[in-house]
Write a protein that holds these residues in place. Sequence first.
Motif, PDB file in Angstrom:
ATOM      1  N   GLU A 104      18.252 -19.696  -1.073  1.00  0.00           N
ATOM      2  CA  GLU A 104      19.653 -19.888  -0.693  1.00  0.00           C
ATOM      3  C   GLU A 104      20.446 -18.592  -0.756  1.00  0.00           C
ATOM      4  OE1 GLU A 104      21.188 -22.903   0.049  1.00  0.00           O
ATOM      5  OE2 GLU A 104      19.581 -24.267  -0.423  1.00  0.00           O
ATOM      6  N   ASN A 105      19.796 -17.444  -0.520  1.00  0.00           N
ATOM      7  CA  ASN A 105      20.455 -16.142  -0.526  1.00  0.00           C
ATOM      8  C   ASN A 105      20.988 -15.739  -1.895  1.00  0.00           C
ATOM      9  OD1 ASN A 105      20.186 -15.832   2.361  1.00  0.00           O
ATOM     10  ND2 ASN A 105      21.820 -17.343   2.557  1.00  0.00           N
ATOM     11  N   ASN A 106      20.492 -16.386  -2.959  1.00  0.00           N
ATOM     12  CA  ASN A 106      20.902 -16.017  -4.304  1.00  0.00           C
ATOM     13  C   ASN A 106      20.022 -14.891  -4.834  1.00  0.00           C
ATOM     14  OD1 ASN A 106      23.036 -17.871  -4.942  1.00  0.00           O
ATOM     15  ND2 ASN A 106      21.505 -19.495  -4.925  1.00  0.00           N
ATOM     16  N   PRO A 107      20.520 -14.137  -5.820  1.00  0.00           N
ATOM     17  CA  PRO A 107      19.668 -13.104  -6.422  1.00  0.00           C
ATOM     18  C   PRO A 107      18.599 -13.742  -7.300  1.00  0.00           C
ATOM     19  CG  PRO A 107      21.765 -13.249  -7.577  1.00  0.00           C
ATOM     20  CD  PRO A 107      21.884 -14.140  -6.376  1.00  0.00           C
ATOM     21  N   ASP A 150      15.707 -21.127 -24.909  1.00  0.00           N
ATOM     22  CA  ASP A 150      16.831 -21.972 -25.316  1.00  0.00           C
ATOM     23  C   ASP A 150      16.616 -23.455 -25.002  1.00  0.00           C
ATOM     24  OD1 ASP A 150      18.263 -19.805 -26.266  1.00  0.00           O
ATOM     25  OD2 ASP A 150      19.212 -19.419 -24.320  1.00  0.00           O
ATOM     26  N   LEU A 151      15.496 -23.789 -24.391  1.00  0.00           N
ATOM     27  CA  LEU A 151      15.255 -25.178 -23.988  1.00  0.00           C
ATOM     28  C   LEU A 151      14.643 -25.962 -25.148  1.00  0.00           C
ATOM     29  CD1 LEU A 151      15.650 -26.812 -21.357  1.00  0.00           C
ATOM     30  CD2 LEU A 151      13.241 -26.366 -20.848  1.00  0.00           C
ATOM     31  N   ARG A 152      15.187 -27.155 -25.397  1.00  0.00           N
ATOM     32  CA  ARG A 152      14.738 -27.999 -26.514  1.00  0.00           C
ATOM     33  C   ARG A 152      14.255 -29.353 -25.984  1.00  0.00           C
ATOM     34  NH1 ARG A 152      14.902 -23.729 -28.119  1.00  0.00           N
ATOM     35  NH2 ARG A 152      16.184 -22.794 -29.771  1.00  0.00           N
ATOM     36  N   PRO A 153      13.530 -30.117 -26.810  1.00  0.00           N
ATOM     37  CA  PRO A 153      13.103 -31.466 -26.389  1.00  0.00           C
ATOM     38  C   PRO A 153      14.302 -32.305 -25.951  1.00  0.00           C
ATOM     39  CG  PRO A 153      11.961 -30.824 -28.388  1.00  0.00           C
ATOM     40  CD  PRO A 153      13.012 -29.778 -28.176  1.00  0.00           C
ATOM     41  N   GLY A 154      14.106 -33.115 -24.902  1.00  0.00           N
ATOM     42  CA  GLY A 154      15.194 -33.967 -24.402  1.00  0.00           C
ATOM     43  C   GLY A 154      16.173 -33.222 -23.518  1.00  0.00           C
ATOM     44  N   GLN A 155      15.805 -32.046 -23.080  1.00  0.00           N
ATOM     45  CA  GLN A 155      16.683 -31.261 -22.219  1.00  0.00           C
ATOM     46  C   GLN A 155      15.931 -30.850 -20.942  1.00  0.00           C
ATOM     47  OE1 GLN A 155      17.904 -27.951 -24.676  1.00  0.00           O
ATOM     48  NE2 GLN A 155      19.290 -29.211 -25.913  1.00  0.00           N
ATOM     49  N   ARG A 156      16.702 -30.467 -19.942  1.00  0.00           N
ATOM     50  CA  ARG A 156      16.131 -30.030 -18.664  1.00  0.00           C
ATOM     51  C   ARG A 156      16.995 -28.921 -18.074  1.00  0.00           C
ATOM     52  NH1 ARG A 156      17.480 -33.462 -13.416  1.00  0.00           N
ATOM     53  NH2 ARG A 156      17.505 -31.316 -12.677  1.00  0.00           N
ATOM     54  N   LEU A 157      16.424 -28.204 -17.117  1.00  0.00           N
ATOM     55  CA  LEU A 157      17.164 -27.175 -16.392  1.00  0.00           C
ATOM     56  C   LEU A 157      17.790 -27.782 -15.139  1.00  0.00           C
ATOM     57  CD1 LEU A 157      14.591 -24.233 -16.570  1.00  0.00           C
ATOM     58  CD2 LEU A 157      16.647 -24.530 -17.969  1.00  0.00           C
ATOM     59  N   ALA A 158      18.831 -27.157 -14.657  1.00  0.00           N
ATOM     60  CA  ALA A 158      19.467 -27.578 -13.402  1.00  0.00           C
ATOM     61  C   ALA A 158      20.211 -26.390 -12.809  1.00  0.00           C
ATOM     62  CB  ALA A 158      20.430 -28.751 -13.637  1.00  0.00           C
ATOM     63  N   VAL A 159      20.463 -26.484 -11.503  1.00  0.00           N
ATOM     64  CA  VAL A 159      21.231 -25.463 -10.791  1.00  0.00           C
ATOM     65  C   VAL A 159      22.537 -26.098 -10.334  1.00  0.00           C
ATOM     66  CG1 VAL A 159      21.271 -23.849  -8.859  1.00  0.00           C
ATOM     67  CG2 VAL A 159      19.110 -24.364 -10.006  1.00  0.00           C
ATOM     68  N   ALA A 160      23.646 -25.627 -10.880  1.00  0.00           N
ATOM     69  CA  ALA A 160      24.961 -26.150 -10.512  1.00  0.00           C
ATOM     70  C   ALA A 160      25.610 -25.184  -9.523  1.00  0.00           C
ATOM     71  CB  ALA A 160      25.845 -26.308 -11.745  1.00  0.00           C
ATOM     72  N   THR A 161      26.085 -25.713  -8.412  1.00  0.00           N
ATOM     73  CA  THR A 161      26.741 -24.879  -7.401  1.00  0.00           C
ATOM     74  C   THR A 161      28.186 -25.324  -7.218  1.00  0.00           C
ATOM     75  OG1 THR A 161      25.979 -26.326  -5.611  1.00  0.00           O
ATOM     76  CG2 THR A 161      24.587 -24.426  -6.165  1.00  0.00           C
ATOM     77  N   VAL A 162      29.022 -24.378  -6.877  1.00  0.00           N
ATOM     78  CA  VAL A 162      30.440 -24.662  -6.638  1.00  0.00           C
ATOM     79  C   VAL A 162      30.787 -24.141  -5.246  1.00  0.00           C
ATOM     80  CG1 VAL A 162      32.801 -24.342  -7.456  1.00  0.00           C
ATOM     81  CG2 VAL A 162      30.900 -24.374  -9.100  1.00  0.00           C
ATOM     82  N   PRO A 163      30.752 -25.011  -4.220  1.00  0.00           N
ATOM     83  CA  PRO A 163      31.079 -24.561  -2.863  1.00  0.00           C
ATOM     84  C   PRO A 163      32.523 -24.071  -2.782  1.00  0.00           C
ATOM     85  CG  PRO A 163      30.004 -26.710  -2.839  1.00  0.00           C
ATOM     86  CD  PRO A 163      30.366 -26.423  -4.261  1.00  0.00           C
ATOM     87  N   SER A 194      30.195 -16.611  -0.544  1.00  0.00           N
ATOM     88  CA  SER A 194      28.927 -17.226  -0.919  1.00  0.00           C
ATOM     89  C   SER A 194      29.149 -18.143  -2.114  1.00  0.00           C
ATOM     90  CB  SER A 194      27.867 -16.165  -1.264  1.00  0.00           C
ATOM     91  OG  SER A 194      28.283 -15.371  -2.357  1.00  0.00           O
ATOM     92  N   THR A 195      28.305 -19.148  -2.232  1.00  0.00           N
ATOM     93  CA  THR A 195      28.485 -20.189  -3.228  1.00  0.00           C
ATOM     94  C   THR A 195      28.261 -19.666  -4.642  1.00  0.00           C
ATOM     95  OG1 THR A 195      27.733 -21.831  -1.635  1.00  0.00           O
ATOM     96  CG2 THR A 195      27.669 -22.461  -3.958  1.00  0.00           C
ATOM     97  N   GLU A 196      29.125 -20.069  -5.554  1.00  0.00           N
ATOM     98  CA  GLU A 196      28.919 -19.768  -6.970  1.00  0.00           C
ATOM     99  C   GLU A 196      27.736 -20.598  -7.472  1.00  0.00           C
ATOM    100  OE1 GLU A 196      31.065 -20.572 -11.294  1.00  0.00           O
ATOM    101  OE2 GLU A 196      32.285 -20.562  -9.472  1.00  0.00           O
ATOM    102  N   SER A 202      24.843 -17.093 -14.515  1.00  0.00           N
ATOM    103  CA  SER A 202      25.739 -17.467 -13.414  1.00  0.00           C
ATOM    104  C   SER A 202      25.922 -16.293 -12.465  1.00  0.00           C
ATOM    105  CB  SER A 202      27.106 -17.918 -13.957  1.00  0.00           C
ATOM    106  OG  SER A 202      27.791 -16.833 -14.558  1.00  0.00           O
ATOM    107  N   TRP A 203      26.122 -16.637 -11.205  1.00  0.00           N
ATOM    108  CA  TRP A 203      26.454 -15.665 -10.174  1.00  0.00           C
ATOM    109  C   TRP A 203      27.762 -16.133  -9.534  1.00  0.00           C
ATOM    110  CZ3 TRP A 203      21.655 -17.640 -11.063  1.00  0.00           C
ATOM    111  CH2 TRP A 203      20.632 -16.734 -11.392  1.00  0.00           C
ATOM    112  N   PRO A 204      28.813 -15.355  -9.648  1.00  0.00           N
ATOM    113  CA  PRO A 204      30.105 -15.818  -9.135  1.00  0.00           C
ATOM    114  C   PRO A 204      30.146 -15.970  -7.629  1.00  0.00           C
ATOM    115  CG  PRO A 204      30.221 -13.503  -9.786  1.00  0.00           C
ATOM    116  CD  PRO A 204      28.889 -14.013 -10.236  1.00  0.00           C
ATOM    117  N   GLY A 205      29.192 -15.386  -6.923  1.00  0.00           N
ATOM    118  CA  GLY A 205      29.225 -15.457  -5.462  1.00  0.00           C
ATOM    119  C   GLY A 205      30.172 -14.412  -4.896  1.00  0.00           C
ATOM    120  N   ARG A 206      30.055 -14.166  -3.640  1.00  0.00           N
ATOM    121  CA  ARG A 206      30.930 -13.203  -2.976  1.00  0.00           C
ATOM    122  C   ARG A 206      32.246 -13.884  -2.615  1.00  0.00           C
ATOM    123  NH1 ARG A 206      28.007 -12.557   0.784  1.00  0.00           N
ATOM    124  NH2 ARG A 206      29.091 -13.684   2.432  1.00  0.00           N
ATOM    125  N   GLN A 207      33.341 -13.287  -3.008  1.00  0.00           N
ATOM    126  CA  GLN A 207      34.654 -13.877  -2.762  1.00  0.00           C
ATOM    127  C   GLN A 207      34.938 -13.920  -1.264  1.00  0.00           C
ATOM    128  OE1 GLN A 207      36.855 -15.248  -4.991  1.00  0.00           O
ATOM    129  NE2 GLN A 207      37.898 -15.908  -3.124  1.00  0.00           N
TER     130      GLN A 207
END
Length: 629
Positions: A102-105, A134-147, A292-294, A313-318
């Motif tokens: 998705e054009n992210n670094p 930093d990951l512990r039992p009962g946890q998962r990773l995710a990618v949150a985006t802010v259009p 670009s999306t945060e 986090s990547w703030p994205g291009r303003q």
Amino acid sequence: MAVHARVVRAALALGLTAPLLAGCFEEPSPNDAVRDFLLGWQTEDYAAAAARSDGDPAIVRKTLEDVRLQLDAASIRFSIKGISHSGDTGQAGYHAEVDLGENNPLWRYDGVLPLHLVGGEWKVRWSPSVIHPDLRPGQRLAVATVPVARKPILDRSGNPLQEETILYVAGVRPAKVKDPGKLCEELSRVTGFAQDRLLGRILSSPPQDFVALATFGRSKYAQIQDKLAAISGLQIVTDNPPVAPKSPVQVVGRVTAITAEAEQQLGGPQRAGDTIGRDGLQRAYQDQLTGSTETRIVILDDKSWRQVKELKSWPGRQNTDVRTTIDSGLQTAGDHAVAGARPTALVAVQASTGQVLAVSTSGLNQEKDALAGKFVPGTAFSIVAAHGLVSAGLNPAQRVPCSADRTVGGARFQQSGIAGLVTPTFQTDFAQGCVTALASLARRVNGERLTGSAAQFGIGSGWRLPLKSFSGSVPSAKGDAAVARVIAGQTVRVSPLDMALVAGAVDSGTWRPPVLVTSPAQPTPAAGSAPATEPQPVTIDTAVNAKLRALMRAGVVSGAARAAEVPGGDAVYGVAGQAVQTERKQRKALSWFVGWQGDVALAVVTENPDQGAAAAMAGAFFREGRPPT
């Protein structure tokens, strides 16, 4: 042999050194365990990775596979930072590079593999912290985006040149989808979007968030509405972004929802604002308008879906708005002046700055014709020719016959409508647009001087706009016939914008390159492209320009451009020209007006045999228009 070579290449990618590959370490050694675990994870051979851990093989396999899905990763690569052990325990440090697409670094982080001997064999001590410290039992990773919403295109006063329109957004809340794979398969079949990209977005997003998967305009949505409604778990929400273009529509450009084809170009079904510029400034400034999306990498609690920690986090291009030089009042005046006419293009510029104020057309394209058209100027080119002639010593008061027919160097020129006048002055010939009189002066000026005059008015200087544009062309002329044809504007090609800038140069005394967008000055250049070199303003000789102004005032007061005059208003200066353009064996009679009132310079060209038709449109424009602020 081939298998061994693949292992060697993959191991080198993991940063292992030749001595390790050569088996210089005797078993039991933790090196092979570390290598096999990371190599299996990297190459998606999760069974091989699981075999080198002490965890339940099924759980390890699924967890490693889920990590790639949770990150929607295009690839995960590892390098080993170091391995140490003492007795039956040890640890290995590794460096991870995750390509999020998705054009992210790249997401880069360092991790640790705890090691211990199990039955005489080194194993990775399995826990979620193997994935990330930093990951512990009962946890998962995710990618949150802010259009980020698309920014507007503005006129010179800061008012948007778009109106709201309705878009339909198809998406899901992952936690409420029972079978994401089936949903994505059905949505892919309906829309053409890649199934794996749709699924990756769902599985990598926070489960409680609304995840937009595809956006449709009104007509497209109407075509597939029933098919979308049949997809279990898919939600449709509406959005009303201000993207419907106001006038000048083709200059501003249209915006469309991203299609499956655009998805392939952009790297995913989502991009900031879910819209893409199809043409005009919307296309030229796509990256600036959308930014670009945060993007954030987060750890979520598996049950509550609450965010536990943000890892990166990547703030994205303003994104920024695009401010144009268009004056909405003058644009309306231009639209009214050409409404219902035969094919016509009108361009107005601010003489003192070169800023484009209005671009109006009827039956023509504002970008391809008004800005980038290649028209024969005919006797409208007499402004530039007069500059060359006067610079060469011609006195506008000199008598120059205007005959019905004239042959110059073997080239024949004909004039109708004003033959039989008492031998007029050059000023009268200019005002009336007498082509035979103009052509007869071919021996008073050479082709080089004419080319030089054209260059002083920016014709052929190669100026650029963010949109398609044409700066004009003047052929080199040798011999009386060729020079006469240039003076008569028959072998010259110009755009209406060219001629508006010519009028602006005589009005202000300085030719200036055109400006359409003031902020940002230029679209983001394509990779590897050289920056455009803009020509500099050119000051017209004061004495010569004074004579040109007198000629152009006469064109309105007593010449063929009388219809452009505005009684009771500021004086209008201009010339009405005629030309014949042949395209695809079809001859088209063109009427031109080139002139100005106040600080507003104007060019109008219309397919009409009436020499005064364009001047009449100019008059209508000046009567309704107002000076730019």
